[in-house]
Design a protein around this motif. Structure first.
Motif, PDB file in Angstrom:
ATOM      1  N   VAL A 143      30.061  40.273  36.215  1.00  0.00           N
ATOM      2  CA  VAL A 143      29.098  41.095  36.616  1.00  0.00           C
ATOM      3  C   VAL A 143      28.844  39.383  37.099  1.00  0.00           C
ATOM      4  O   VAL A 143      29.181  39.613  38.488  1.00  0.00           O
ATOM      5  CB  VAL A 143      28.065  41.716  36.020  1.00  0.00           C
ATOM      6  N   ALA A 144      28.187  38.654  36.634  1.00  0.00           N
ATOM      7  CA  ALA A 144      28.386  37.157  37.561  1.00  0.00           C
ATOM      8  C   ALA A 144      29.976  36.749  38.134  1.00  0.00           C
ATOM      9  O   ALA A 144      29.169  36.590  39.417  1.00  0.00           O
ATOM     10  CB  ALA A 144      28.128  36.328  36.607  1.00  0.00           C
ATOM     11  N   ALA A 145      30.870  36.969  37.288  1.00  0.00           N
ATOM     12  CA  ALA A 145      32.202  36.127  38.421  1.00  0.00           C
ATOM     13  C   ALA A 145      31.872  37.336  39.362  1.00  0.00           C
ATOM     14  O   ALA A 145      32.385  36.631  40.160  1.00  0.00           O
ATOM     15  CB  ALA A 145      33.050  36.634  37.340  1.00  0.00           C
ATOM     16  N   ASP A 146      32.293  38.312  39.124  1.00  0.00           N
ATOM     17  CA  ASP A 146      32.330  39.411  40.384  1.00  0.00           C
ATOM     18  C   ASP A 146      31.129  39.247  41.426  1.00  0.00           C
ATOM     19  O   ASP A 146      31.962  39.160  42.829  1.00  0.00           O
ATOM     20  CB  ASP A 146      31.801  40.998  39.736  1.00  0.00           C
ATOM     21  N   LEU A 147      30.268  39.359  41.439  1.00  0.00           N
ATOM     22  CA  LEU A 147      29.080  38.877  42.390  1.00  0.00           C
ATOM     23  C   LEU A 147      29.612  37.516  43.463  1.00  0.00           C
ATOM     24  O   LEU A 147      28.806  37.090  44.583  1.00  0.00           O
ATOM     25  CB  LEU A 147      27.660  39.006  41.666  1.00  0.00           C
ATOM     26  N   ALA A 148      29.792  36.484  42.160  1.00  0.00           N
ATOM     27  CA  ALA A 148      30.076  35.075  42.175  1.00  0.00           C
ATOM     28  C   ALA A 148      31.189  34.872  43.541  1.00  0.00           C
ATOM     29  O   ALA A 148      30.670  33.912  44.559  1.00  0.00           O
ATOM     30  CB  ALA A 148      29.813  34.117  41.475  1.00  0.00           C
ATOM     31  N   GLU A 186      33.276  49.689  33.471  1.00  0.00           N
ATOM     32  CA  GLU A 186      33.239  50.080  34.858  1.00  0.00           C
ATOM     33  C   GLU A 186      32.380  50.192  35.709  1.00  0.00           C
ATOM     34  O   GLU A 186      31.268  49.651  36.664  1.00  0.00           O
ATOM     35  CB  GLU A 186      34.560  50.126  35.413  1.00  0.00           C
ATOM     36  N   SER A 187      31.614  51.921  34.917  1.00  0.00           N
ATOM     37  CA  SER A 187      30.595  52.122  36.509  1.00  0.00           C
ATOM     38  C   SER A 187      29.576  51.505  35.244  1.00  0.00           C
ATOM     39  O   SER A 187      28.673  51.027  36.520  1.00  0.00           O
ATOM     40  CB  SER A 187      30.574  53.442  35.172  1.00  0.00           C
ATOM     41  N   ALA A 242      25.516  45.411  39.475  1.00  0.00           N
ATOM     42  CA  ALA A 242      25.966  44.733  40.068  1.00  0.00           C
ATOM     43  C   ALA A 242      25.036  44.985  41.428  1.00  0.00           C
ATOM     44  O   ALA A 242      24.437  44.437  42.177  1.00  0.00           O
ATOM     45  CB  ALA A 242      27.113  44.655  40.736  1.00  0.00           C
ATOM     46  N   GLN A 243      24.513  46.744  41.517  1.00  0.00           N
ATOM     47  CA  GLN A 243      24.180  47.107  42.316  1.00  0.00           C
ATOM     48  C   GLN A 243      22.938  46.387  42.112  1.00  0.00           C
ATOM     49  O   GLN A 243      22.001  46.239  43.684  1.00  0.00           O
ATOM     50  CB  GLN A 243      24.048  48.912  42.598  1.00  0.00           C
TER      51      GLN A 243
END
Length: 363
Positions: free
Chosen positions: A54-59, A21-22, A28-29
């Protein structure tokens, strides 16, 4: 029939990635801040899975990913075709923008791989094609919030001039296009970003992906059993200790145990021993192959490390391993992603390879 909650063949789906998670938040940041980042770690440590998450979270909140897989490149044509495939995999408004921009330079995204197999007379210039494709990507980034992942980026080292073309076409767009490089060959990745002769020297932050914590592995195992109405019966600690934080091996061991426990039942030592025996059998041939391809000095050094983490102790002496040779071999094993430094000692990254070495060559 329940599906195993411990998939271990290939990248995980974004929602299956836990225990990172971290690092996911950090990556992402970095992408959002347009900080060039090189994610470095051993094979099967979950780099691709983590970046997919990360890609899914940002998308989900805006930035759209472009995924370019550079695995096993051998030519500039391979490089250009890989970029073409990456752009062709994009969908929606971004894909329409890519196609529109590509048409202005007489490109059709998704067909370059076929065009590059034509006879020399009709074959497009791969360098020009690569430059044009990268130009299409950077132009699309002016219209849409994009980031690109160059997976297995160490493959670029096999292409003379490949990194230079990439740097030339991207260098004026670092503020408009998020970029992450990921690679599994630590020495090659560090060289690409740390040696002054390389085009990307000092251009990206090197971020290491390390083993999972014992707590994270324990949580993954316990949660997988509980959500499928099974119980670990205290065997979790065995998996945690054996896997030593290796993500893929932890899942493989947990899966082998899980398949021996019926819903409503509890794992026991016989089930664990049978699971471990099965996994060992499955990896024996691959371990033998890895070991057989190493020079003798590296073989001896790897055996010494597996036996106790030192290249200067009793194991090294028994193997007649000179200190100088051991040090040189250890550096090569680290560079190849087979061994890593862990605080004051060396360790074999793959716990099942280490286990095989100790079983195959008891000292």
């Amino acid at each position: 029939m329940d599906r195993s909650p411990f998939p271990h063949h290939g990248p995980l789906r974004p929602e299956q990635v836990t225990g990172r998670e971290s690092l996911a938040v950090d990556l992402a940041q970095r992408i959002a801040d347009r900080r060039l980042t090189a994610l470095v770690g051993p094979r099967r440590f979950g780099k691709t899975s983590l970046l997919k998450r990360v890609a899914a979270d940002l998308a989900a909140v805006g930035p759209q990913p472009v995924w370019i897989d550079l695995y096993q490149l051998t030519s500039m044509a391979d490089f250009a075709a890989a970029v073409d495939r990456g752009l062709a995999s994009v969908v929606g408004p971004v894909r329409r923008a890519l196609d529109s921009i590509a048409a202005t330079v007489a490109l059709r995204i998704g067909v370059l791989g076929v065009e590059l197999t034509r006879s020399p007379k009709y074959r497009p210039d791969p360098v020009l094609s690569l430059r044009n494709l990268l130009g299409v990507l950077t132009s699309a980034a002016q219209r849409h919030d994009l980031f690109v992942v160059f997976d297995e980026f160490s493959g670029v080292a096999n292409i003379q001039g490949g990194a230079g073309v990439l740097r030339t076409e991207l260098q004026h767009h670092f503020q408009s296009l998020g970029i992450v490089f990921a690679g599994s060959e630590p020495s090659t990745m560090r060289a690409l970003f740390s040696e002054q002769t390389q085009p990307f020297f000092a251009q990206a932050d090197l971020v290491e992906i390390g083993p999972l914590s014992d707590a994270a592995v324990g949580h993954i195992v316990e949660d997988g059993f509980e959500t499928t109405q099974r119980h670990t019966g205290g065997i979790t600690s065995r998996i945690v200790a054996f896997a030593a934080g290796h993500p893929q091996r932890a899942m493989q061991l947990a899966d082998a145990l899980w398949r021996r426990v019926e819903p409503g039942e509890t794992a026991d030592m016989p089930a664990w021993e049978a699971a471990l025996a099965e996994v060992r059998t499955n990896v024996n041939a691959a371990s033998e192959r890895i070991f057989s391809l190493l020079p003798t000095g590296q073989q001896k050094t790897l055996r010494a490390i597996a036996a106790g983490g030192s290249i200067y102790g009793a194991a090294a002496s028994a193997l007649e391993l000179p200190p100088g040779s051991a040090q040189d071999a250890a550096e090569k094993l680290i560079g190849n992603g087979i061994v890593r430094r862990a605080q004051e000692r060396l360790e074999v990254i793959d716990p099942l390879l280490a286990d095989w070495l100790c079983r195959r060559f008891p000292i």
